[in-house]
Scaffold this motif. Structure first.
Motif: not given
Length: 306
Positions: A31, A47, A51, A62-65, A67-69
């Motif tokens: 998170s 963040s 990056r 990270f795979e980002r969705s 509100r979740q990583v």
């Protein structure tokens, strides 16, 4: 170009330590928001730093969705490696903070010996040597002290690396016998009958197996399923729990035998197996160092009561 200059250049090619610390927190917590709370930064700053690292490595960490990583495969590999690095840094910083008269002794030990034999005895050694700080690590494979200079002493299981510049000696013969919970032995049942009836527990890494015990006593090894464990401590625990009979060292099972959790199944006419199983290694050049000499001599003395 001299070596000092080269080292400085190599260091400059590393990403900033603060970025790596940010990544470690985010990967551990899965998170950015929680990492921001832990590091007292904003989620936007987290963040941004991640990056930057992804641009440095040229791949997503990270795979980002919504509100979740979640760490990618490359991110997970980096996280696992960083964990070891940060643990080492913590240990180094802790050592620097020790009082100047204190010394650190880095000991590497076979896992079951550390858990069942060395660990319970360490309070005695530390009481006798209050200025020595033990840093204990474990591993099943014998280590090479000629290469791993950060270690001072190694206690290995089954074998030890023989190499010029190393002093290696065994902790003496250990008795390897069938061990079982007394609750599994039926009244009036002989040890031979119990061994033929009960589940046999194998220790995968042990140089002494059931085939050695049965062959040495002229008994046919039963052809039935057996359970196996990759640690002697696990095999001993399984025997205590009533799974079956473990063929193990009385040194490692000393506390269980003393408490009555296990008993030795002494089959009529059976011969116990006595052989060296654990070995101490140290560098010859370190033998005269007071903390190493004190520890090695103490271990050898403790081993006399096998």
């Amino acid at each position: 170009m001299n070596s000092v200059h080269l080292s400085v250049i190599c260091m400059r090619n590393l990403p900033p330590l603060a970025r790596l610390r940010t990544f470690e927190a985010a990967a551990r917590l899965q998170s950015f928001a929680l990492a921001a709370q832990e590091l007292h930064l904003t989620a936007s700053a987290i963040s941004h730093q991640i990056r930057d690292l992804e641009r440095y490595f040229g791949r997503a960490l990270f795979e980002r969705s919504h509100r979740q990583v979640r760490t990618t495969r490359e991110g997970l590999r980096l996280f696992e490696s960083l964990g070891r690095v940060f643990d080492a840094l913590d240990a180094v910083c802790a050592e620097v903070q020790l009082p100047t008269q204190d010394e650190v002794l880095a000991v590497h030990c076979a896992p079951s010996l550390a858990l069942k034999w060395l660990g319970p005895r360490l309070p005695t050694f530390l009481a006798q040597h209050p200025t020595i700080n033990i840093r204990l690590t474990t591993g099943a494979e014998p280590v090479d002290l000629g290469v791993m200079r950060e270690l001072d002493v190694a206690l290995s299981y089954g074998a030890a690396r023989q190499k010029a510049g190393l002093e290696v000696f065994s902790l003496g013969n250990e008795r390897v016998v069938p061990l079982v919970s007394p609750q599994l032995v039926a009244p009036g049942e002989s040890a031979t009958e119990a061994i033929e009836r009960l589940m046999l527990i194998d220790s995968q890494l042990s140089p002494v197996g059931w085939v050695d015990w049965f062959d040495g006593n002229g008994i046919v090894l039963p052809s039935r399923p057996r359970c196996s464990f990759d640690r002697a401590a696990m095999a001993i625990a399984a025997a205590v729990d009533g799974l079956g009979v473990a063929l193990e060292s009385t040194r490692l099972a000393g506390r269980e035998l003393a408490r009555g959790d296990l008993v030795v199944l002494e089959a009529r006419g059976a011969k116990p197996i006595d052989r060296p199983l654990h070995f101490v290694s140290l560098r010859v050049s370190d033998r005269s160092r007071p903390p190493i000499a004190a520890f090695v001599d103490w271990v050898a003395d403790q081993a006399k009561d096998r």
